[in-house]
Design an enzyme around this catalytic site. Sequence first.
Site, short mmCIF file in Angstrom:
data_model
loop_
_atom_site.label_atom_id
_atom_site.label_comp_id
_atom_site.label_asym_id
_atom_site.label_seq_id
_atom_site.Cartn_x
_atom_site.Cartn_y
_atom_site.Cartn_z
N LYS A 1 0.86 -1.18 0.00
CA LYS A 1 0.00 0.00 0.00
C LYS A 1 0.89 1.23 0.00
O LYS A 1 1.70 1.43 0.93
CB LYS A 1 -0.84 -0.03 1.28
CG LYS A 1 -2.27 0.36 1.10
CD LYS A 1 -2.99 0.12 2.41
CE LYS A 1 -4.35 0.72 2.38
NZ LYS A 1 -4.97 0.70 3.71
C1 E4P Z 1 -8.23 1.04 4.04
O1 E4P Z 1 -7.55 0.67 3.13
C2 E4P Z 1 -8.14 2.40 4.61
O2 E4P Z 1 -6.88 2.63 5.16
C3 E4P Z 1 -9.24 2.58 5.62
O3 E4P Z 1 -10.45 2.15 5.03
C4 E4P Z 1 -9.36 4.00 6.14
O4 E4P Z 1 -10.52 4.07 6.93
P1 E4P Z 1 -10.81 5.29 7.93
O5 E4P Z 1 -11.07 6.51 7.11
O6 E4P Z 1 -12.03 4.85 8.70
O7 E4P Z 1 -9.61 5.44 8.80
#
Ligand code: E4P
Length: 222
Positions: free
Chosen positions: A91
């Site tokens: 990522k």
């Molecule tokens: C997933 O890949 C993301 O990092 C995550 O969904 C972020 O979610 P949040 O906005 O609730 O922190």
Amino acid sequence: MKFFIDTASLDEIRAANELGVLDGVTTNPSLIAKIVEDPDNFTYADFKAHIAKICEIVDGPVSAEVTTLKAEEMIAQGEELAAIHENVVIKCPLTVEGLKAIKHFSSNGIKTNATLVFSPTQALLAAKAGANFVSPFIGRLDDISTNGMELVRQIVTIYDNYGYLTEVLVASIRHPLHVVEAAMMGADVATIPYAVISKLANHPLTDQGLEKFMEDAGVIKP
Ligand code: E4P
């Protein structure tokens, strides 16, 4: 549509996996921080060991996020993370440096997830760099009075227009309606917190109907 769980909790991952509908996992540094019991003694080796445990539970893509801002360092970290298991997806943030890293990984057979995406231009760049997944953060857009699902619609349209293979992974999901809307728009993946996954099967008419059927079958007394 694929369902990923958005957590680093092994208990939540196991519970969701038992439902038989789990296709993968996404983590981020904040989700990892939540499962760390002793932050002073949590090492990078511990982080990698945790990702390896997730890969043992779920047979599907597991996103592990880089924690540096420079492309060369993202590449070094990502290569180390990718070596943990064939299902690990690196990522990278959708920054200029992140794009360089994504391009490097896609040219070298390492899967990537472009994260922290908040605009269609960022999504277009992710696809052009060869990201396997693009993660629009819809809940965080909703939080600032901007329609997060509209971004998903734009990305799906743009990718369809040009036949990009990058999968649209709807992230920052807050409630079941986000999942419904993502599915209606043809998003490839929804990454969903455990609390939301557990709501997807619930309906009061199902509970009410079941109670009546059980009464009529003599299984429970009225
Ligand atoms: C997933 O890949 C993301 O990092 C995550 O969904 C972020 O979610 P949040 O906005 O609730 O922190």
